[in-house]
Write an enzyme that holds these catalytic residues in place. Structure first.
Site, short mmCIF file in Angstrom:
data_model
loop_
_atom_site.label_atom_id
_atom_site.label_comp_id
_atom_site.label_asym_id
_atom_site.label_seq_id
_atom_site.Cartn_x
_atom_site.Cartn_y
_atom_site.Cartn_z
CD GLU A 179 -0.95 2.76 -9.48
OE1 GLU A 179 -2.17 2.66 -9.35
OE2 GLU A 179 -0.16 2.61 -8.53
CG HIS B 9 -18.85 -18.26 16.96
ND1 HIS B 9 -17.83 -18.06 17.84
CD2 HIS B 9 -18.42 -19.16 16.05
CE1 HIS B 9 -16.82 -18.83 17.49
NE2 HIS B 9 -17.15 -19.51 16.42
C1 PEP Z 1 -5.63 1.56 -9.57
O1 PEP Z 1 -5.14 2.69 -9.43
O2 PEP Z 1 -6.28 1.21 -10.58
C2 PEP Z 1 -5.48 0.56 -8.51
C3 PEP Z 1 -5.81 -0.69 -8.69
O3 PEP Z 1 -4.99 0.98 -7.32
P1 PEP Z 1 -5.85 1.84 -6.25
O4 PEP Z 1 -7.27 1.89 -6.75
O5 PEP Z 1 -5.70 1.15 -4.95
O6 PEP Z 1 -5.15 3.15 -6.31
MG MG Z 2 -3.69 3.05 -7.90
#
Ligand code: PEP
Ligand code: MG
Length: 544
Positions: free
Chosen positions: A431, A188
């Site tokens: 990605e 807390h």
């Molecule tokens: C990214 O690759 O842009 C993403 C959002 O995933 P992470 O950064 O967790 O790999």
């Molecule tokens: Mg990523």
């Protein structure tokens, strides 16, 4: 200059002088007493005095930190009247013929240990509370009076630990920050500090105590949990700047809360927040995000020493969905491997981990791990608006396999009579360059795309995101990256899917207009960037 690190529990920067919090000397001696009735009476008097003090603390907390946080003092009041607690004190006085102070101290230790040994984090934190009320009773028996920090100037309070009542008793107008060597973020004290809007860092470690002196200059960064003692000029200037930026951001926050994310010409975009832990939802709400665009679920795996169970995962996902109260929550399935390693996965050491066994590749080769997570996610789906997103996709066949496994999980749950929402959206991360290039094939299979620009930059520009030496070559505004995003956006829209960006680039306000022109539907950024991006969007005119 010396640097220490703990856990930041309220994001703000404080620059000032240290004041070491002096605890009262409550060393208790065991004294033989024949008049046990007299000692029990002394306990009663101390209890009455304590009760009055806690009432005052409750009222002070109510004014300063609101009802929800003031409730801790109601818990103290209940503890004070707890039968087992009082029974133990009386029993020690009667059977051992000892003084009240000693009986209370022994009882406090016993109860504190008992709470600390419990599994539940909430109950563990009660250990500090029982010590707090007991110390208050002992101080009253010893005739030690309440004191505030007497300093004239605002100071950074440093302590071994602070009890909730000590935190509230401190004169808020004289406290720049709290730093404690011990303490948990669930305590807390941490919660109260956060709600008093005072930067706080806890758990800095014992070594810190040996290094501090009253009056020493220090910087407390409640965002990162870092403390600098006697900072050099360069560090000082850096933090003066950071502090100013933060104050400006907080002003922005007040003006922009509740406003729409709409451009001058009326184009709307969703601005969501990224989180890496259930603990971050408070920041999502405080920054008025429209939803969660990326919940990096791997934290559940990284924090554990073994695979988190379906139940553990279910309760974390349920909590996020319930707290977001119907706003969209996109949870990304496990993205372990590469820089995120958990020993119990038993992953082989790889020459090129970023190109190796990570994320969806683990899930598809070890479906039992994947299915446990999907079951937990689907079960939680009835508690809000869930989207599930899959990382590191490179091919159509991966997406088809994922969809089949999702279908299997739904069938299993139906067979077991377990409810799940029929409206769970399924999406993939864009990605890898491959995913962007074949996004025309992928879009018809899913409800949405979310561009992970961190990895997209790494894989497109062949720049290891872990290697600081190649950072200068990792131009996030590179035309290749922007073309891949635009390509994915077109293909998403042609196929009735929506597209967001959840990598760090989403918060780059130099590109907000570019993203809006591409037709990006959602930007998901760290909670503290939500209002900055909103501010930028509201100033853009696409001339439509
Ligand atoms: C990214 O690759 O842009 C993403 C959002 O995933 P992470 O950064 O967790 O790999
Ligand atoms: Mg990523």
């Amino acid at each position: 200059m010396k640097k220490f690190a703990g856990k930041g529990v309220y994001g703000a920067v404080a620059i000032g002088r240290i004041s070491i919090f002096k605890k009262k000397d409550l060393s208790v001696k065991r004294v033989h007493r024949n008049d046990t009735a007299g000692e029990i009476k002394r306990v009663e008097c101390a209890k009455n005095e304590t009760r009055e003090q806690i009432k005052k603390l409750y009222e002070k907390a109510l004014k300063e930190v609101g009802e929800a946080n003031a409730q801790i003092f109601e818990v103290h009041m209940m503890m004070l009247d707890d039968e087992d607690y009082n029974g133990s004190i009386e029993n020690i006085i009667e059977t051992q013929k000892v003084n009240a102070e000693y009986a209370i101290a022994v009882t406090a230790d016993h109860f504190a240990e008992m709470f600390a040994a419990m599994d539940d984090a909430y109950m563990q934190a009660r250990s500090a509370d029982v010590k707090d009320i007991s110390n208050r009773m002992i101080a009253n028996l010893m005739g030690q009076k309440e004191e505030n920090n007497a300093s004239e100037d605002k100071v950074i309070i440093c302590a071994e630990d602070l009890a909730p009542s000590e935190t509230v008793t401190l004169d808020k107008d004289k406290v720049l920050a709290f730093v404690t060597a011990y303490g948990s973020s669930n305590s807390h004290t941490a919660i109260l500090a956060g709600n008093m809007n005072i930067p706080a860092v806890i758990g800095v470690g014992e070594e810190f105590l040996g290094e501090i002196r009253d009056g020493q200059n220090a910087i407390v960064d409640g965002f990162t949990g870092e403390i600098y003692l006697e900072p050099d000029e360069e560090t000082l200037q850096k933090f003066i700047h950071k502090q100013k930026e933060d104050e400006e951001h907080k002003k922005l926050l007040l003006n922009l809360k509740g406003r729409e994310n709409v451009t001058v010409d009326g184009t709307k975009i969703n601005i969501y927040a990224n989180i890496g832990s259930v603990d971050h939802i408070g920041a999502v709400l405080a920054n008025d995000a429209g939803g969660i665009g990326l919940f990096r679920s791997e934290f559940l795996y990284l924090e554990n020493s073994d695979f988190p169970t379906e139940e553990q995962q279910f309760s974390a996902y349920k909590k996020v969905l319930e707290t977001m109260a119907g706003k969209p929550v996109i949870i990304r399935t496990l993205d372990i491997g590469a820089d995120k390693q958990a020993d119990y996965f038993g992953l082989k050491k790889e020459e090129n981990p970023a190109l190796g066994m990570r994320a969806i590749r683990i899930c598809l080769t070890r479906p039992e791990i994947f299915k446990t997570q999907l079951r937990a996610l689907y079960r939680a789906s009835v508690f809000g608006k869930l989207g599930i997103m899959f990382p590191m996709i490179t091919s159509e066949s991966e997406v088809r396999q994922i969809l089949e496994i999702c279908e299997e999980v739904r069938k299993e749950l139906t067979g077991e009579g377990i409810e799940f929402s029929p409206d769970v959206e399924l999406g993939i991360m864009i990605e890898t360059p491959a995913a962007a290039i074949i996004s025309d094939k992928l879009a018809p299979l899913v409800d949405f795309f979310s561009v992970g620009t961190n990895d997209l930059t790494q894989y497109t520009l062949a720049c290891d995101r872990q290697n600081p030496d190649v950072e200068v070559f990792a131009d996030t505004h590179h035309e290749a990256i922007l073309r891949l995003i635009a390509m994915a956006a077109d293909n998403a829209h042609k196929n009735g899917a929506w597209i967001g960006i959840c990598g760090e680039l989403a918060a780059d306000t130099e590109l907000s207009e570019t993203f809006l022109r591409m037709g990006i539907d959602e930007l998901s950024v760290a909670p503290s960037y939500v209002l900055k991006v909103r501010d930028t969007v509201r100033k853009i005119d696409l001339g439509k």
